[in-house]
Design an enzyme around this catalytic site. Structure first.
Site, mmCIF file in Angstrom:
data_model
loop_
_atom_site.group_PDB
_atom_site.id
_atom_site.type_symbol
_atom_site.label_atom_id
_atom_site.label_comp_id
_atom_site.label_asym_id
_atom_site.label_seq_id
_atom_site.Cartn_x
_atom_site.Cartn_y
_atom_site.Cartn_z
ATOM 1 N N PRO A 1 15.190 12.685 -5.718
ATOM 2 C CA PRO A 1 14.418 13.192 -4.613
ATOM 3 C C PRO A 1 13.308 12.244 -4.209
ATOM 4 O O PRO A 1 12.489 11.850 -5.030
ATOM 5 C CB PRO A 1 13.849 14.492 -5.165
ATOM 6 C CG PRO A 1 14.742 14.847 -6.305
ATOM 7 C CD PRO A 1 15.212 13.565 -6.856
ATOM 8 N N GLU A 2 13.263 11.895 -2.963
ATOM 9 C CA GLU A 2 12.099 11.209 -2.410
ATOM 10 C C GLU A 2 11.220 12.269 -1.758
ATOM 11 O O GLU A 2 11.508 13.457 -1.864
ATOM 12 C CB GLU A 2 12.544 10.149 -1.389
ATOM 13 C CG GLU A 2 13.408 9.065 -2.028
ATOM 14 C CD GLU A 2 13.733 7.930 -1.078
ATOM 15 O OE1 GLU A 2 12.932 7.648 -0.170
ATOM 16 O OE2 GLU A 2 14.796 7.321 -1.240
#
Length: 300
Positions: free
Chosen positions: A2-3
């Site tokens: 996840p960014e």
DNA sequence: CACCATGTTCCTTG
DNA sequence: CCAAGGAACATGGT
């Protein structure tokens, strides 16, 4: 992994679900994710505590908990690493193989699952002190970005992954933003001029906002179970199942035609990570050696 | 078996 | 001391 956009989506999703829920028991299956917090200390701090709020900072989740009859709140920091997920499960559902930490909330469990265990779940919040500005906040300006870049000869793509420069950009959106800004990923950070930094700032904001609005880049399976739908599931929502290719302009599109000019997208390795870019739309600036050569010629 | 993976940190080298 | 490059961490997918 996840960014920022996926963390943002997750935080918005979880915040109302966790609010006012009280932790009955704390199960720690992988001490490594505690990042130095002694297991006993985490258990003691969290047992009986109630979730009050949840916010995102960079790629971190910051939970605020209130212990019973206490005036002060306690910060708890989470990070999803490459493979982390957080979700609620009914108490009678089986826990996943890689449940690193499980918080028993009574009728349901709050699960931090992390296959590779690169994530964090800790009372130590000092990591937040090192973070640069929020890319969607008021501090992230072309002027500030310029000063963050001016003393580095690192390629701009590599520099964008430095969380001190801007908090939350990761490997996907670094490539995406540079494409939108028409800047070569190998361009030295300290050679970018203000107009380019201006474009880059805008491009970073745009790709992040786009992704947040889209729900997430990779379908987040917030239920912890790909076959279930319901409250916690994003991935199967109609229209949310577009492939990476449909959502991203260059990332993971090696050899495929640039959407702007048709030139095949290239993949190169920088700092041991893949970078994707269009060699036509993101031409490197004229090399300084070429400039020197020209001036020498004109002198001769 | 080989290589790849949305991240961060530690170690070495210059 | 600093910057930069690479390996390490741990597991699974192709």
């Amino acid at each position: 992994m996840p960014e920022l956009p996926e963390v943002e989506v997750l935080v918005r999703h979880l915040a109302p679900l966790l609010k006012n829920k009280t932790i009955q028991h704390v199960h720690i299956n992988r001490e490594r994710v505690l990042a130095g917090t002694p297991p006993q200390k985490l258990r003691k701090a969290l047992r009986g505590a109630t979730f009050e709020s949840l916010a995102r900072r960079g790629k971190y989740l910051r939970f605020e908990l209130r212990a019973a009859n206490q005036a002060v709140t306690l910060p708890l920091l989470g990070h999803l690493g490459m493979t982390g997920r957080m979700y609620l499960l009914p108490s009678n559902s089986p826990l996943p193989k890689h449940a690193a930490v499980v918080l028993d909330l009574g009728s349901e469990n709050f699960v931090f699952e992390d296959t590779r265990y690169f994530g964090k779940f800790t009372l130590d919040t000092t990591a937040l002190d090192e973070l640069g500005p929020e890319p969607l906040g008021p501090e992230f300006t072309p002027e500030n970005l310029t000063s963050a870049l001016k003393r580095s000869s690192q390629p701009i793509k590599v520099k964008l992954l430095d969380q001190c420069v801007v908090a939350g950009v990761g490997n996907i959106y670094a490539s995406e933003a540079l494409f939108l800004a028409c800047i070569s990923p190998s361009r030295q950070s300290n050679t970018l001029r203000l107009p380019q930094v201006h474009r880059l700032c805008g491009a970073i904001k745009k790709v992040l906002v786009e992704a947040i609005n889209r729900g997430s880049t990779v379908p987040l399976n917030l239920s912890g179970n790909g076959t279930r739908d319901g409250l916690f599931y994003y991935g199967s929502a109609p229209g949310a199942s577009a492939s990476l290719e449909e959502r991203l302009r260059v990332y993971d599109r090696e050899g495929k035609p640039c959407f702007t000019c048709g030139t095949p997208i290239l993949r190169v390795i920088q700092a041991a990570r893949s970078t994707f870019y269009c060699p036509q739309c993101q031409r490197a600036a004229r090399a300084s050696s070429e400039v020197k050569h020209r001036s020498r010629k004109s002198l001769a």
